[in-house]
Design a protein around this motif. Structure first.
Motif, PDB file in Angstrom:
ATOM      1  N   ALA A  68      -8.572   3.455 -11.691  1.00 21.77           N
ATOM      2  CA  ALA A  68      -7.426   3.444 -10.768  1.00 21.77           C
ATOM      3  C   ALA A  68      -7.699   2.540  -9.570  1.00 21.77           C
ATOM      4  O   ALA A  68      -6.815   1.815  -9.106  1.00 21.77           O
ATOM      5  CB  ALA A  68      -7.115   4.866 -10.300  1.00 21.77           C
ATOM      6  N   GLN A  69      -8.940   2.579  -9.064  1.00 21.28           N
ATOM      7  CA  GLN A  69      -9.308   1.719  -7.938  1.00 21.28           C
ATOM      8  C   GLN A  69      -9.250   0.252  -8.336  1.00 21.28           C
ATOM      9  O   GLN A  69      -8.814  -0.604  -7.551  1.00 21.28           O
ATOM     10  CB  GLN A  69     -10.719   2.072  -7.450  1.00 21.28           C
ATOM     11  CG  GLN A  69     -11.150   1.323  -6.192  1.00 21.28           C
ATOM     12  CD  GLN A  69     -10.271   1.655  -5.001  1.00 21.28           C
ATOM     13  OE1 GLN A  69      -9.959   2.811  -4.754  1.00 21.28           O
ATOM     14  NE2 GLN A  69      -9.870   0.637  -4.255  1.00 21.28           N
TER      15      GLN A  69
ATOM     16  N   HIS B 199      -5.700  -0.707  -8.422  1.00 19.14           N
ATOM     17  CA  HIS B 199      -5.237  -0.794  -7.036  1.00 19.14           C
ATOM     18  C   HIS B 199      -5.687  -2.107  -6.390  1.00 19.14           C
ATOM     19  O   HIS B 199      -4.889  -2.812  -5.747  1.00 19.14           O
ATOM     20  CB  HIS B 199      -5.779   0.405  -6.257  1.00 19.14           C
ATOM     21  CG  HIS B 199      -5.500   0.343  -4.786  1.00 19.14           C
ATOM     22  ND1 HIS B 199      -6.433  -0.076  -3.870  1.00 19.14           N
ATOM     23  CD2 HIS B 199      -4.378   0.636  -4.070  1.00 19.14           C
ATOM     24  CE1 HIS B 199      -5.913  -0.042  -2.653  1.00 19.14           C
ATOM     25  NE2 HIS B 199      -4.670   0.388  -2.754  1.00 19.14           N
ATOM     26  N   ASP B 200      -6.959  -2.468  -6.581  1.00 21.70           N
ATOM     27  CA  ASP B 200      -7.485  -3.706  -6.001  1.00 21.70           C
ATOM     28  C   ASP B 200      -6.784  -4.926  -6.600  1.00 21.70           C
ATOM     29  O   ASP B 200      -6.486  -5.891  -5.884  1.00 21.70           O
ATOM     30  CB  ASP B 200      -8.995  -3.808  -6.231  1.00 21.70           C
ATOM     31  CG  ASP B 200      -9.768  -2.749  -5.455  1.00 21.70           C
ATOM     32  OD1 ASP B 200      -9.197  -2.183  -4.495  1.00 21.70           O
ATOM     33  OD2 ASP B 200     -10.934  -2.474  -5.819  1.00 21.70           O
TER      34      ASP B 200
ATOM     35  N   LEU C 195       2.259   1.961  -3.336  1.00 25.71           N
ATOM     36  CA  LEU C 195       1.305   2.560  -4.266  1.00 25.71           C
ATOM     37  C   LEU C 195       1.168   4.059  -4.017  1.00 25.71           C
ATOM     38  O   LEU C 195       1.079   4.853  -4.950  1.00 25.71           O
ATOM     39  CB  LEU C 195      -0.059   1.884  -4.110  1.00 25.71           C
ATOM     40  CG  LEU C 195      -0.257   0.572  -4.864  1.00 25.71           C
ATOM     41  CD1 LEU C 195      -1.617  -0.003  -4.532  1.00 25.71           C
ATOM     42  CD2 LEU C 195      -0.094   0.752  -6.346  1.00 25.71           C
TER      43      LEU C 195
ATOM     44  N   MET D  10       0.833  -1.207   0.000  1.00 28.16           N
ATOM     45  CA  MET D  10       0.000   0.000   0.000  1.00 28.16           C
ATOM     46  C   MET D  10       0.869   1.259   0.000  1.00 28.16           C
ATOM     47  O   MET D  10       0.623   2.216  -0.734  1.00 28.16           O
ATOM     48  CB  MET D  10      -0.916  -0.027   1.235  1.00 28.16           C
ATOM     49  CG  MET D  10      -1.869   1.128   1.290  1.00 28.16           C
ATOM     50  SD  MET D  10      -3.085   1.077  -0.033  1.00 28.16           S
ATOM     51  CE  MET D  10      -4.088   2.492   0.352  1.00 28.16           C
TER      52      MET D  10
ATOM     53  N   ASN E 190       1.948   7.043  -6.610  1.00 29.81           N
ATOM     54  CA  ASN E 190       0.943   8.050  -6.935  1.00 29.81           C
ATOM     55  C   ASN E 190       1.515   9.453  -6.753  1.00 29.81           C
ATOM     56  O   ASN E 190       1.280  10.341  -7.578  1.00 29.81           O
ATOM     57  CB  ASN E 190      -0.284   7.841  -6.048  1.00 29.81           C
ATOM     58  CG  ASN E 190      -1.460   8.683  -6.484  1.00 29.81           C
ATOM     59  OD1 ASN E 190      -1.777   8.753  -7.669  1.00 29.81           O
ATOM     60  ND2 ASN E 190      -2.098   9.326  -5.536  1.00 29.81           N
TER      61      ASN E 190
ATOM     62  N   TYR F 237      -3.792  -4.993  -7.816  1.00 28.23           N
ATOM     63  CA  TYR F 237      -2.438  -5.019  -7.281  1.00 28.23           C
ATOM     64  C   TYR F 237      -2.417  -5.641  -5.881  1.00 28.23           C
ATOM     65  O   TYR F 237      -1.573  -6.504  -5.582  1.00 28.23           O
ATOM     66  CB  TYR F 237      -1.872  -3.599  -7.236  1.00 28.23           C
ATOM     67  CG  TYR F 237      -0.519  -3.487  -6.574  1.00 28.23           C
ATOM     68  CD1 TYR F 237       0.651  -3.723  -7.283  1.00 28.23           C
ATOM     69  CD2 TYR F 237      -0.412  -3.133  -5.225  1.00 28.23           C
ATOM     70  CE1 TYR F 237       1.893  -3.627  -6.681  1.00 28.23           C
ATOM     71  CE2 TYR F 237       0.827  -3.029  -4.607  1.00 28.23           C
ATOM     72  CZ  TYR F 237       1.969  -3.277  -5.339  1.00 28.23           C
ATOM     73  OH  TYR F 237       3.191  -3.180  -4.718  1.00 28.23           O
TER      74      TYR F 237
END
Length: 373
Positions: free
Chosen positions: A190-191, A194-195, A4, A1, A8, A197
């Motif tokens: 993007a979410q 992210h999920d 990430l 996390m 970002n 990943y």
């Protein structure tokens, strides 16, 4: 996390720099365009009041304001006290101010009144709907200001100017609607990334975790050991490996069953984790064999930690073995500057473990050169 979030921030920093440079380019282009428009008009009286007013109002003043906006934004972006969010807002506002400057000084061209649409679209980069709304609101404010200036300065009828502003207002509103849709779409995308990943990291972690003891497995040990061993000699910290093997564990399984054997493994794993600095240094190598990896600790301190593990594990009452004591043996090796490979490093600790077994078990043995003789 955390990785990430770092990525970002780096991405936003990159695009802030791109947008800032773009604002500089636009400011230069506007100045050049205004200069050539002035030359193209071919005024016969270069020093007349009309010409001087034109130079001030359409060339000098907007260029001066753009310069102030750019310099101000530069210092805000370079300040270490400015937050990530504030930097994003600064770049978006800089883009808007340059657009608004063009809008308010060149209102005679109807298309120019729609220029703030560009600033509204730019906000999509930062995926901040509040920033989009702010630029949208300011765009209407600059449109009203442009109308008021045009009303007193332009030669056209007020009704015509008003109609141009209404059309521009509709275009700005449409730009806002599209920008919000793009922001929602990009945010969801993007979410989703992210999920995906996080799920991938979870699967990788599961692949490197042994399910019974929840320790990292042999595969994870090879990765961690490789990173530690192949560091530059100057930056490498003292590296010590301890290979642990339960004494007479087959007898426990044969006498009390594999379920009780699993209880012994789980208990030992818990003791190793609690007494080792950093759970990432504890691995189940396979069967009843465990590996501890110590970085930055002198060998005397490592031996003392393992002695505490011996005492705690030996004193544990399992209940099923009628007060009998279950023990383990340990072989310890310190990484030398002789260029050992990871497999050679493990072999040295394993040789020391073999010696501990042959010398009566329930003890530590440290690898020395003479062990190879």
């Amino acid at each position: 996390m955390r990785q990430l979030i770092t990525i970002n921030h780096e991405l936003h920093e990159k695009w802030r720099q791109v947008l800032f440079r773009t604002c500089i380019y636009i400011g230069v282009i506007i100045f050049v365009a205004e200069f050539f428009i002035f030359v193209f008009n071919k005024h016969d009286q270069p020093f007349s009041p009309v010409i001087i007013r034109y130079l001030i109002f359409y060339l000098a003043l907007p260029t001066f304001l753009n310069l102030i906006f750019i310099v101000g934004a530069y210092f805000i972006l370079k300040s270490e006290k400015t937050s990530e969010k504030a930097k994003n807002y600064t770049v978006a506002l800089l883009f808007f101010l340059i657009c608004a400057c063009v809008q308010c000084f060149h209102y005679t061209f109807p298309a120019i009144l729609c220029v703030p649409c560009i600033a509204v679209f730019i906000t999509v980069i930062f995926l901040d709907i509040n920033l989009t709304r702010l630029i949208f609101g300011l765009s209407y404010g600059s449109l009203i200001l442009a109308f008021l200036i045009a009303r007193f300065e332009a030669d056209r009828a007020v009704e015509v100017i008003f109609l141009d502003c209404v059309v521009a207002g509709i275009m700005i509103f449409c730009a806002y609607l599209v920008a919000t849709v793009l922001t929602r779409y990009t945010s969801e995308q993007a979410q989703s990334i992210h999920d995906s990943y996080l799920k991938q990291m979870e699967l990788i972690q599961e692949a490197k975790t042994e399910p019974l003891t929840e320790l990292l497995n042999r595969r994870a040990m090879v990765d961690v050991l490789g990173q530690a061993v192949y560091q530059d000699a100057e930056s490498r910290k003292p590296l010590i490996m301890a290979v642990i093997d339960l004494d007479d564990f087959k007898k426990v399984n044969d006498t009390y069953g594999h379920r009780k054997g699993d209880e012994v493994l789980i208990t030992l794993a818990d003791i190793l984790k609690r007494n080792t600095p950093g759970n990432e240094n504890v691995f189940r190598y396979g069967g009843e064999e465990f590996v501890l990896l110590f970085s930055g600790h002198p060998i005397g301190e490592v031996v003392a930690m393992i002695d505490n593990m011996h005492q705690e594990f030996g004193a544990h009452d399992f209940g099923f073995n009628e007060g009998g004591k279950i023990t383990f043996s340990c072989g310890i090796a310190e990484y030398a500057d002789s260029g050992w490979s990871t497999s050679e490093f493990f072999e040295k600790a394993d040789q020391a473990l073999y010696l501990a077994k042959n010398c009566g078990k329930n003890q530590n043995q440290i690898y020395e050169k003479r062990l190879e003789a």
